[in-house]
Design a protein around this motif. Structure first.
Motif, PDB file in Angstrom:
ATOM      1  N   LEU A 250       0.835  -1.200   0.000  1.00  0.00           N
ATOM      2  CA  LEU A 250       0.000   0.000   0.000  1.00  0.00           C
ATOM      3  C   LEU A 250       0.871   1.252   0.000  1.00  0.00           C
ATOM      4  CD1 LEU A 250      -2.812  -1.024   2.537  1.00  0.00           C
ATOM      5  CD2 LEU A 250      -2.710  -1.366   0.061  1.00  0.00           C
ATOM      6  N   ASN A 251       1.975   1.187   0.720  1.00  0.00           N
ATOM      7  CA  ASN A 251       2.950   2.278   0.726  1.00  0.00           C
ATOM      8  C   ASN A 251       3.465   2.535  -0.688  1.00  0.00           C
ATOM      9  OD1 ASN A 251       4.884   4.146   1.461  1.00  0.00           O
ATOM     10  ND2 ASN A 251       5.912   2.824   2.941  1.00  0.00           N
ATOM     11  N   TYR A 252       3.772   1.465  -1.398  1.00  0.00           N
ATOM     12  CA  TYR A 252       4.278   1.569  -2.771  1.00  0.00           C
ATOM     13  C   TYR A 252       3.231   2.199  -3.686  1.00  0.00           C
ATOM     14  CZ  TYR A 252       6.699   0.220  -7.049  1.00  0.00           C
ATOM     15  OH  TYR A 252       7.349   0.246  -8.259  1.00  0.00           O
ATOM     16  N   PHE A 253       1.989   1.774  -3.560  1.00  0.00           N
ATOM     17  CA  PHE A 253       0.922   2.357  -4.380  1.00  0.00           C
ATOM     18  C   PHE A 253       0.791   3.860  -4.129  1.00  0.00           C
ATOM     19  CE2 PHE A 253      -1.616  -1.898  -4.528  1.00  0.00           C
ATOM     20  CZ  PHE A 253      -0.723  -2.381  -5.472  1.00  0.00           C
ATOM     21  N   LYS A 254       0.954   4.262  -2.888  1.00  0.00           N
ATOM     22  CA  LYS A 254       0.897   5.693  -2.564  1.00  0.00           C
ATOM     23  C   LYS A 254       2.031   6.439  -3.259  1.00  0.00           C
ATOM     24  CE  LYS A 254      -1.269   5.657   2.029  1.00  0.00           C
ATOM     25  NZ  LYS A 254      -1.052   5.977   3.463  1.00  0.00           N
ATOM     26  N   ALA A 255       3.217   5.869  -3.145  1.00  0.00           N
ATOM     27  CA  ALA A 255       4.377   6.543  -3.728  1.00  0.00           C
ATOM     28  C   ALA A 255       4.249   6.667  -5.241  1.00  0.00           C
ATOM     29  CB  ALA A 255       5.657   5.783  -3.362  1.00  0.00           C
ATOM     30  N   LYS A 256       3.583   5.719  -5.862  1.00  0.00           N
ATOM     31  CA  LYS A 256       3.406   5.744  -7.315  1.00  0.00           C
ATOM     32  C   LYS A 256       2.166   6.526  -7.737  1.00  0.00           C
ATOM     33  CE  LYS A 256       7.106   3.642  -8.050  1.00  0.00           C
ATOM     34  NZ  LYS A 256       8.216   4.426  -8.612  1.00  0.00           N
ATOM     35  N   LYS A 257       1.448   7.045  -6.776  1.00  0.00           N
ATOM     36  CA  LYS A 257       0.295   7.906  -7.028  1.00  0.00           C
ATOM     37  C   LYS A 257      -0.713   7.273  -7.989  1.00  0.00           C
ATOM     38  CE  LYS A 257       2.826  12.204  -6.186  1.00  0.00           C
ATOM     39  NZ  LYS A 257       3.189  13.538  -6.716  1.00  0.00           N
ATOM     40  N   LEU A 258      -1.136   6.075  -7.647  1.00  0.00           N
ATOM     41  CA  LEU A 258      -2.173   5.437  -8.450  1.00  0.00           C
ATOM     42  C   LEU A 258      -3.426   6.302  -8.451  1.00  0.00           C
ATOM     43  CD1 LEU A 258      -2.015   1.633  -7.530  1.00  0.00           C
ATOM     44  CD2 LEU A 258      -0.941   2.816  -9.440  1.00  0.00           C
ATOM     45  N   THR A 259      -4.117   6.336  -9.573  1.00  0.00           N
ATOM     46  CA  THR A 259      -5.356   7.108  -9.657  1.00  0.00           C
ATOM     47  C   THR A 259      -6.457   6.399  -8.889  1.00  0.00           C
ATOM     48  OG1 THR A 259      -6.134   5.981 -11.654  1.00  0.00           O
ATOM     49  CG2 THR A 259      -4.663   7.876 -11.955  1.00  0.00           C
ATOM     50  N   ALA A 260      -7.557   7.110  -8.665  1.00  0.00           N
ATOM     51  CA  ALA A 260      -8.694   6.521  -7.958  1.00  0.00           C
ATOM     52  C   ALA A 260      -9.220   5.302  -8.709  1.00  0.00           C
ATOM     53  CB  ALA A 260      -9.805   7.560  -7.788  1.00  0.00           C
ATOM     54  N   GLU A 261      -9.254   5.394 -10.035  1.00  0.00           N
ATOM     55  CA  GLU A 261      -9.737   4.269 -10.850  1.00  0.00           C
ATOM     56  C   GLU A 261      -8.819   3.069 -10.712  1.00  0.00           C
ATOM     57  OE1 GLU A 261     -10.745   3.186 -15.543  1.00  0.00           O
ATOM     58  OE2 GLU A 261     -10.006   5.179 -14.984  1.00  0.00           O
ATOM     59  N   GLU A 262      -7.520   3.304 -10.695  1.00  0.00           N
ATOM     60  CA  GLU A 262      -6.566   2.206 -10.557  1.00  0.00           C
ATOM     61  C   GLU A 262      -6.663   1.578  -9.172  1.00  0.00           C
ATOM     62  OE1 GLU A 262      -3.364   4.178 -13.707  1.00  0.00           O
ATOM     63  OE2 GLU A 262      -3.108   4.429 -11.531  1.00  0.00           O
ATOM     64  N   CYS A 263      -6.853   2.403  -8.156  1.00  0.00           N
ATOM     65  CA  CYS A 263      -7.008   1.880  -6.796  1.00  0.00           C
ATOM     66  C   CYS A 263      -8.237   0.981  -6.681  1.00  0.00           C
ATOM     67  CB  CYS A 263      -7.117   3.025  -5.791  1.00  0.00           C
ATOM     68  SG  CYS A 263      -5.574   3.915  -5.502  1.00  0.00           S
ATOM     69  N   GLU A 264      -9.328   1.374  -7.344  1.00  0.00           N
ATOM     70  CA  GLU A 264     -10.574   0.610  -7.262  1.00  0.00           C
ATOM     71  C   GLU A 264     -10.422  -0.793  -7.832  1.00  0.00           C
ATOM     72  OE1 GLU A 264     -13.545   1.061  -5.962  1.00  0.00           O
ATOM     73  OE2 GLU A 264     -13.169   3.054  -5.129  1.00  0.00           O
ATOM     74  N   ARG A 265      -9.409  -0.995  -8.663  1.00  0.00           N
ATOM     75  CA  ARG A 265      -9.208  -2.316  -9.256  1.00  0.00           C
ATOM     76  C   ARG A 265      -8.457  -3.265  -8.327  1.00  0.00           C
ATOM     77  NH1 ARG A 265      -8.936   0.564 -14.418  1.00  0.00           N
ATOM     78  NH2 ARG A 265      -6.698   0.971 -14.236  1.00  0.00           N
ATOM     79  N   PHE A 266      -8.054  -2.784  -7.153  1.00  0.00           N
ATOM     80  CA  PHE A 266      -7.363  -3.643  -6.192  1.00  0.00           C
ATOM     81  C   PHE A 266      -8.365  -4.114  -5.141  1.00  0.00           C
ATOM     82  CE2 PHE A 266      -4.892  -4.502  -2.366  1.00  0.00           C
ATOM     83  CZ  PHE A 266      -3.873  -5.292  -2.859  1.00  0.00           C
ATOM     84  N   MET A 267      -8.521  -5.431  -5.014  1.00  0.00           N
ATOM     85  CA  MET A 267      -9.494  -6.016  -4.099  1.00  0.00           C
ATOM     86  C   MET A 267      -8.797  -6.982  -3.145  1.00  0.00           C
ATOM     87  SD  MET A 267     -12.319  -4.743  -5.610  1.00  0.00           S
ATOM     88  CE  MET A 267     -13.697  -5.684  -4.966  1.00  0.00           C
ATOM     89  N   LEU A 268      -9.453  -7.263  -2.052  1.00  0.00           N
ATOM     90  CA  LEU A 268      -8.964  -8.278  -1.116  1.00  0.00           C
ATOM     91  C   LEU A 268     -10.156  -9.055  -0.565  1.00  0.00           C
ATOM     92  CD1 LEU A 268      -6.180  -8.130   1.502  1.00  0.00           C
ATOM     93  CD2 LEU A 268      -8.451  -8.853   2.259  1.00  0.00           C
ATOM     94  N   PHE A 269     -10.056 -10.383  -0.617  1.00  0.00           N
ATOM     95  CA  PHE A 269     -11.075 -11.258  -0.034  1.00  0.00           C
ATOM     96  C   PHE A 269     -10.445 -11.965   1.154  1.00  0.00           C
ATOM     97  CE2 PHE A 269     -14.970 -12.611  -2.660  1.00  0.00           C
ATOM     98  CZ  PHE A 269     -15.815 -12.447  -1.564  1.00  0.00           C
ATOM     99  N   GLY A 270     -10.897 -11.676   2.368  1.00  0.00           N
ATOM    100  CA  GLY A 270     -10.363 -12.289   3.569  1.00  0.00           C
ATOM    101  C   GLY A 270     -11.195 -13.485   3.991  1.00  0.00           C
ATOM    102  N   GLY A 271     -10.575 -14.385   4.778  1.00  0.00           N
ATOM    103  CA  GLY A 271     -11.296 -15.560   5.247  1.00  0.00           C
ATOM    104  C   GLY A 271     -11.781 -16.423   4.108  1.00  0.00           C
TER     105      GLY A 271
END
Length: 515
Positions: A250-271
């Motif tokens: 997540l730190n790396y994504f911040k540093a690379k300044k991903l756009t809001a649209e690019e961020c929305e494409r990252f998902m996590l399914f827990g459990g």
């Protein structure tokens, strides 16, 4: 690999290797012994292709008749895509010279690599003639940009069968090379799902030490690919615990300044498939609404195995039976461990400072599977489950990764043939096994192999990306939380605190021990 078993639960011989791979190995042994692999190897893989395609036709025609491949390999399951095995073999052989060997025949792991490469080739939407410039770049470990970008790529494989990752070269040429991109679209999978432990980061660790892998994940998001982590780690909707495990990424994504649209494409399914999150433009994970308009449970209720249709009594019965089997294993084998129960899982974890042997872990898993299969007069639980050896522990989860991938595909509108699952646990005691039911899969053994696989996907998809030496060094610091990029206004103080805190987190329970 896109083959699968259609059984909901997986009661097979402990550590049974994939039946198809073992059969392929036997078929190739004949050519190796006769010293004619150079002449017959490619033809043998072409024969595999024919058998697989026949099997795909038979499984789709609804006749119920077994294919020739089914006769030869009774345990073979579903192929979600064609597999260009001859093409993959020729590329792999050209790079690693398997057919030149006189004493060591082709190994199980090499066949796994060839199947992985064939699956990557099969995910392309546009066929590109091989050998092409992309294939040459893959063979020789360099890639040239079709734009003005300066590109540096790692050339090697991280496994023993591949060349060293250290021979990295850089090209600054605008060559106008033919790429696999078509109309600006990424010529590869639309969605890639990943296991967590031992796939993206070391078992029990967090994502804080693999700058190349972080870069490749970032590039996938930039090229429109949905990236989803499907992990057994179940901390319910306690966002900060998942963020601790992924703090470096997540730190790396911040540093690379991903756009809001690019961020929305990252998902996590827990459990496994119980707690769904997406990445917001603030670079924090946010729970996805469960019910109501746009809720993921509401939207997937039509799926038979969706968590939206699970009965709490069935969940309790499943976990009670699993807990009884684990307790019995502890008593019978004098295991130095204890039972831990969560809302949607029950597990066996080692006592502090102790290690449970692999044999004891596998025995416990198979006892759990057998006990659960006996439920409801031998029909098994009413809901999907997954009993698996996590390497240091045993878990029985409500739901599995087949359900997770199916839900993600339905909720996000991605077809199974455009989805790729990457994981390390494809033995019958692993929790990636179930994903083979629903989509093509890649079988890896470490985060380093995942890095190589993503590099290969990007290359054959024709993606242009930049990873120079200065950026690699900066990325290492970013992942560890020890740098605050001048170009960024993001305060990394909190991220750094989380990186330190995760070192004190009990990954079994999710308990945070912050100094």
């Amino acid at each position: 690999m896109s083959f699968s078993s259609r059984r909901r639960n997986y009661l097979l011989t402990p550590h049974r290797r994939d039946g198809l791979v073992e059969w392929m190995k036997q078929m190739l042994t004949h050519s190796f012994v006769l010293d004619c692999l150079e002449d017959t190897g490619a033809d043998t893989f072409a024969h595999f292709e024919v058998l697989i395609e026949e099997h795909r036709i038979v499984q789709d025609d609804g006749s119920g008749r077994p294919s020739r491949l089914k006769h030869l390999v009774p345990t073979v399951g579903t192929f979600h895509t064609p597999l260009p095995l001859r093409q993959a073999y020729e590329l792999y052989n050209q790079k690693h010279r398997l057919s030149k060997r006189k004493h060591i025949q082709i190994s199980f792991n090499e066949l796994r690599h060839i199947l992985n490469l064939a699956q990557i080739l099969a995910m392309r939407k546009v066929e590109v003639e091989i050998p092409s410039i992309v294939a040459e770049n893959w063979l020789h470990g360099s890639i040239r940009s079709s734009s003005n970008a300066a590109i540096t790529n790692s050339s090697g494989d991280s496994t023993a069968n591949m060349t060293s990752d250290e021979s990295e070269t850089q090209s600054h040429h605008d060559t106008g090379d033919q790429t696999c991109l078509s109309n600006g679209q990424f010529n590869g999978p639309r969605m890639i799902t990943f296991d967590g432990d031992q796939t993206l980061y070391s078992d029990g660790s967090n994502f804080d030490s693999n700058p190349r892998l972080a870069s490749y994940l970032c590039q996938l998001l930039k090229h429109g690919v949905i990236v989803a982590i499907v992990t057994a780690a179940g901390y319910e909707y306690n966002v900060e615990k998942y963020e601790f495990r992924l703090s470096g990424l997540l730190n790396y994504f911040k540093a690379k300044k991903l756009t809001a649209e690019e961020c929305e494409r990252f998902m996590l399914f827990g459990g496994e498939c119980n707690y769904l999150f997406h990445l917001g433009s603030d670079f924090h994970l946010h729970p996805v609404r469960e019910y109501g308009r746009g809720g993921w449970l509401t939207s997937t209720k039509f799926l038979a195995d969706s968590p939206a249709n699970w009965n709490e009594d069935d969940i309790t019965s499943l976990l009670d039976a699993a807990e009884a089997a684990i307790t019995e294993s502890i008593d019978d084998m004098q295991i130095r461990g204890r039972v831990i129960r969560k809302k949607r899982a029950v597990g066996l974890i080692p006592n502090f400072g102790r290690v449970i042997t692999r044999e004891a872990l596998d025995e416990t898993v198979l006892r759990c599977q057998a006990q659960l299969q006996m439920m409801n007069k031998g029909t098994g639980p009413q809901i999907p489950f997954c009993a698996f050896n996590g390497g240091r522990d045993v878990w029985v989860d409500v739901g599995n990764k087949r359900v997770a991938v199916e839900i993600l595909g339905s909720y996000l509108g991605v077809d199974a043939t455009e989805t790729l699952h990457i994981g390390d646990q494809f033995l019958n005691t692993g929790n990636d096994y179930a994903a083979r039911d629903i989509c093509p899969c890649i079988w890896i053994t470490s985060p380093d192999e995942t890095t190589y696989i993503l590099k290969t996907i990007l290359r054959f998809a024709g993606a242009n990306y930049v990873v120079d030496e200065d950026e690699k060094e900066e990325a290492k610091l970013i992942l560890s939380g020890n740098i605050k990029p001048v170009s960024s206004t993001v305060d990394f103080g909190e991220v750094e605190r989380r990186v330190q805190a995760v070192q004190e987190m009990d990954v079994f329970t999710g308990e945070l021990i912050v100094k």
